[in-house]
Design a protein around this motif. Structure first.
Motif, PDB file in Angstrom:
ATOM      1  N   ILE A  58       0.848  -1.183   0.000  1.00  0.00           N
ATOM      2  CA  ILE A  58       0.000   0.000   0.000  1.00  0.00           C
ATOM      3  C   ILE A  58       0.884   1.232   0.000  1.00  0.00           C
ATOM      4  O   ILE A  58       1.932   1.252   0.647  1.00  0.00           O
ATOM      5  CB  ILE A  58      -0.973  -0.007   1.200  1.00  0.00           C
ATOM      6  CG1 ILE A  58      -2.013   1.084   1.054  1.00  0.00           C
ATOM      7  CG2 ILE A  58      -0.244   0.109   2.515  1.00  0.00           C
ATOM      8  CD1 ILE A  58      -3.219   0.901   1.935  1.00  0.00           C
ATOM      9  N   THR A  59       0.483   2.213  -0.756  1.00  0.00           N
ATOM     10  CA  THR A  59       1.117   3.521  -0.727  1.00  0.00           C
ATOM     11  C   THR A  59       0.122   4.441  -0.051  1.00  0.00           C
ATOM     12  O   THR A  59      -0.970   4.676  -0.579  1.00  0.00           O
ATOM     13  CB  THR A  59       1.430   4.029  -2.153  1.00  0.00           C
ATOM     14  OG1 THR A  59       2.241   3.061  -2.805  1.00  0.00           O
ATOM     15  CG2 THR A  59       2.132   5.360  -2.113  1.00  0.00           C
ATOM     16  N   LEU A  60       0.487   4.932   1.128  1.00  0.00           N
ATOM     17  CA  LEU A  60      -0.436   5.742   1.910  1.00  0.00           C
ATOM     18  C   LEU A  60      -0.607   7.127   1.293  1.00  0.00           C
ATOM     19  O   LEU A  60       0.297   7.633   0.631  1.00  0.00           O
ATOM     20  CB  LEU A  60       0.071   5.861   3.349  1.00  0.00           C
ATOM     21  CG  LEU A  60       0.128   4.542   4.118  1.00  0.00           C
ATOM     22  CD1 LEU A  60       0.733   4.756   5.498  1.00  0.00           C
ATOM     23  CD2 LEU A  60      -1.246   3.929   4.246  1.00  0.00           C
ATOM     24  N   PRO A  61      -1.765   7.755   1.528  1.00  0.00           N
ATOM     25  CA  PRO A  61      -2.018   9.079   0.950  1.00  0.00           C
ATOM     26  C   PRO A  61      -1.200  10.163   1.641  1.00  0.00           C
ATOM     27  O   PRO A  61      -0.789  10.017   2.790  1.00  0.00           O
ATOM     28  CB  PRO A  61      -3.513   9.281   1.196  1.00  0.00           C
ATOM     29  CG  PRO A  61      -3.833   8.413   2.347  1.00  0.00           C
ATOM     30  CD  PRO A  61      -2.895   7.243   2.276  1.00  0.00           C
ATOM     31  N   THR A  72      -2.674   3.727  -3.242  1.00  0.00           N
ATOM     32  CA  THR A  72      -2.718   2.562  -4.124  1.00  0.00           C
ATOM     33  C   THR A  72      -2.615   1.307  -3.276  1.00  0.00           C
ATOM     34  O   THR A  72      -1.920   1.285  -2.260  1.00  0.00           O
ATOM     35  CB  THR A  72      -1.580   2.583  -5.162  1.00  0.00           C
ATOM     36  OG1 THR A  72      -0.334   2.675  -4.481  1.00  0.00           O
ATOM     37  CG2 THR A  72      -1.726   3.755  -6.106  1.00  0.00           C
ATOM     38  N   LEU A  73      -3.309   0.280  -3.688  1.00  0.00           N
ATOM     39  CA  LEU A  73      -3.349  -0.979  -2.958  1.00  0.00           C
ATOM     40  C   LEU A  73      -3.143  -2.121  -3.934  1.00  0.00           C
ATOM     41  O   LEU A  73      -3.739  -2.145  -5.013  1.00  0.00           O
ATOM     42  CB  LEU A  73      -4.707  -1.143  -2.255  1.00  0.00           C
ATOM     43  CG  LEU A  73      -4.976  -2.464  -1.548  1.00  0.00           C
ATOM     44  CD1 LEU A  73      -4.008  -2.660  -0.377  1.00  0.00           C
ATOM     45  CD2 LEU A  73      -6.409  -2.521  -1.065  1.00  0.00           C
ATOM     46  N   SER A  74      -2.303  -3.070  -3.543  1.00  0.00           N
ATOM     47  CA  SER A  74      -2.072  -4.270  -4.344  1.00  0.00           C
ATOM     48  C   SER A  74      -2.072  -5.476  -3.420  1.00  0.00           C
ATOM     49  O   SER A  74      -1.272  -5.552  -2.489  1.00  0.00           O
ATOM     50  CB  SER A  74      -0.733  -4.159  -5.076  1.00  0.00           C
ATOM     51  OG  SER A  74      -0.496  -5.331  -5.819  1.00  0.00           O
ATOM     52  N   ASP A 114     -12.934   5.879   4.854  1.00  0.00           N
ATOM     53  CA  ASP A 114     -13.898   6.189   3.794  1.00  0.00           C
ATOM     54  C   ASP A 114     -13.304   6.170   2.392  1.00  0.00           C
ATOM     55  O   ASP A 114     -13.762   6.894   1.512  1.00  0.00           O
ATOM     56  CB  ASP A 114     -14.581   7.533   4.058  1.00  0.00           C
ATOM     57  CG  ASP A 114     -15.325   7.550   5.382  1.00  0.00           C
ATOM     58  OD1 ASP A 114     -15.874   6.492   5.739  1.00  0.00           O
ATOM     59  OD2 ASP A 114     -15.344   8.587   6.058  1.00  0.00           O
ATOM     60  N   PHE A 115     -12.292   5.352   2.159  1.00  0.00           N
ATOM     61  CA  PHE A 115     -11.764   5.188   0.815  1.00  0.00           C
ATOM     62  C   PHE A 115     -12.624   4.194   0.053  1.00  0.00           C
ATOM     63  O   PHE A 115     -13.225   3.296   0.643  1.00  0.00           O
ATOM     64  CB  PHE A 115     -10.321   4.660   0.849  1.00  0.00           C
ATOM     65  CG  PHE A 115      -9.301   5.726   1.133  1.00  0.00           C
ATOM     66  CD1 PHE A 115      -8.803   6.513   0.113  1.00  0.00           C
ATOM     67  CD2 PHE A 115      -8.846   5.937   2.414  1.00  0.00           C
ATOM     68  CE1 PHE A 115      -7.862   7.489   0.364  1.00  0.00           C
ATOM     69  CE2 PHE A 115      -7.909   6.907   2.677  1.00  0.00           C
ATOM     70  CZ  PHE A 115      -7.409   7.692   1.649  1.00  0.00           C
ATOM     71  N   VAL A 116     -12.683   4.357  -1.250  1.00  0.00           N
ATOM     72  CA  VAL A 116     -13.333   3.383  -2.110  1.00  0.00           C
ATOM     73  C   VAL A 116     -12.296   2.861  -3.100  1.00  0.00           C
ATOM     74  O   VAL A 116     -11.418   3.598  -3.529  1.00  0.00           O
ATOM     75  CB  VAL A 116     -14.565   3.958  -2.851  1.00  0.00           C
ATOM     76  CG1 VAL A 116     -15.696   4.235  -1.888  1.00  0.00           C
ATOM     77  CG2 VAL A 116     -14.211   5.197  -3.633  1.00  0.00           C
ATOM     78  N   LEU A 117     -12.399   1.579  -3.419  1.00  0.00           N
ATOM     79  CA  LEU A 117     -11.461   0.942  -4.333  1.00  0.00           C
ATOM     80  C   LEU A 117     -11.971   1.108  -5.754  1.00  0.00           C
ATOM     81  O   LEU A 117     -13.047   0.645  -6.092  1.00  0.00           O
ATOM     82  CB  LEU A 117     -11.298  -0.536  -3.979  1.00  0.00           C
ATOM     83  CG  LEU A 117     -10.273  -1.326  -4.774  1.00  0.00           C
ATOM     84  CD1 LEU A 117      -8.871  -0.759  -4.570  1.00  0.00           C
ATOM     85  CD2 LEU A 117     -10.302  -2.793  -4.371  1.00  0.00           C
ATOM     86  N   ILE A 127      -4.338  -8.502  -7.193  1.00  0.00           N
ATOM     87  CA  ILE A 127      -5.398  -7.535  -7.455  1.00  0.00           C
ATOM     88  C   ILE A 127      -4.841  -6.175  -7.070  1.00  0.00           C
ATOM     89  O   ILE A 127      -4.284  -6.016  -5.984  1.00  0.00           O
ATOM     90  CB  ILE A 127      -6.660  -7.842  -6.615  1.00  0.00           C
ATOM     91  CG1 ILE A 127      -7.234  -9.196  -6.986  1.00  0.00           C
ATOM     92  CG2 ILE A 127      -7.697  -6.742  -6.787  1.00  0.00           C
ATOM     93  CD1 ILE A 127      -8.370  -9.640  -6.086  1.00  0.00           C
ATOM     94  N   SER A 128      -4.990  -5.194  -7.963  1.00  0.00           N
ATOM     95  CA  SER A 128      -4.497  -3.841  -7.686  1.00  0.00           C
ATOM     96  C   SER A 128      -5.599  -2.844  -7.943  1.00  0.00           C
ATOM     97  O   SER A 128      -6.498  -3.081  -8.758  1.00  0.00           O
ATOM     98  CB  SER A 128      -3.306  -3.508  -8.581  1.00  0.00           C
ATOM     99  OG  SER A 128      -2.246  -4.385  -8.341  1.00  0.00           O
ATOM    100  N   GLY A 129      -5.509  -1.704  -7.251  1.00  0.00           N
ATOM    101  CA  GLY A 129      -6.488  -0.655  -7.470  1.00  0.00           C
ATOM    102  C   GLY A 129      -6.076   0.636  -6.809  1.00  0.00           C
ATOM    103  O   GLY A 129      -5.101   0.692  -6.057  1.00  0.00           O
ATOM    104  N   THR A 130      -6.832   1.671  -7.105  1.00  0.00           N
ATOM    105  CA  THR A 130      -6.603   2.986  -6.525  1.00  0.00           C
ATOM    106  C   THR A 130      -7.655   3.229  -5.456  1.00  0.00           C
ATOM    107  O   THR A 130      -8.844   3.008  -5.681  1.00  0.00           O
ATOM    108  CB  THR A 130      -6.706   4.077  -7.613  1.00  0.00           C
ATOM    109  OG1 THR A 130      -5.752   3.788  -8.629  1.00  0.00           O
ATOM    110  CG2 THR A 130      -6.439   5.444  -7.040  1.00  0.00           C
TER     111      THR A 130
END
Length: 156
Positions: A58-61, A72-74, A114-117, A127-130
């Motif tokens: 994960i790359t934290l905000p 970003t999450l993988s 409150d993040f959404v993928l 699986i990766s996403g923002t």
């Protein structure tokens, strides 16, 4: 905006060497259930929930005023069942992120909620996403702002 750290966390961050482990905890929620994941190699008990070990990056905000945060999450080593669950979703997954110390997992160092993928991609192994927040800064106002409707806002 500066972040205040608990004393144990601050000591671990400022120490030249430390035995403390900084853990990232994820709560991933779909329409039916919440899955709890930890970056540690063993289960972590936090807030009455057991976070299961699962390999992820994960790359934290960043905290930048005036900008909507993204991360970003993988997820690695996913199986076919996990991918099928992602494909069946009709609404974006909601993700909450917490950073805690391994020695005191109930003491939160940082929390991002409150993040959404979105923008999900997957293959046989990952699986990766923002992770984004809903862009509330650009939401339209549902009422026409006129002097007749809001006389206190307009100089007459």
């Amino acid at each position: 905006m500066p972040r205040t750290l608990p004393p144990a966390s601050l000591q671990a961050v400022l120490a030249q060497e430390t035995a403390e482990a900084f853990l990232v905890l994820l709560a991933v929620t779909d329409e039916n259930k919440t899955t709890y994941l930890t970056s540690d190699s063993v289960s972590t008990l936090h807030g009455g929930e057991t976070y299961q070990p699962f390999p992820f990056d994960i790359t934290l905000p960043h905290n930048i005023d005036g900008r909507v945060s993204t991360a970003t999450l993988s997820l690695s080593n996913v199986n076919r069942q996990f991918i099928d669950e992602i494909r069946e979703q009709t609404t974006p997954l909601k993700v909450n992120i917490k950073v805690v110390l391994g020695s005191s997992p109930d003491e939160i160092m940082a929390e991002f909620t409150d993040f959404v993928l979105r923008q999900v991609t997957y293959n046989t192994a990952s699986i990766s996403g923002t992770l984004t927040l809903e862009d509330f800064l650009n939401e339209p106002l549902g009422v026409l702002m006129t002097g007749a409707n809001f006389p206190g806002l307009f100089y007459q």
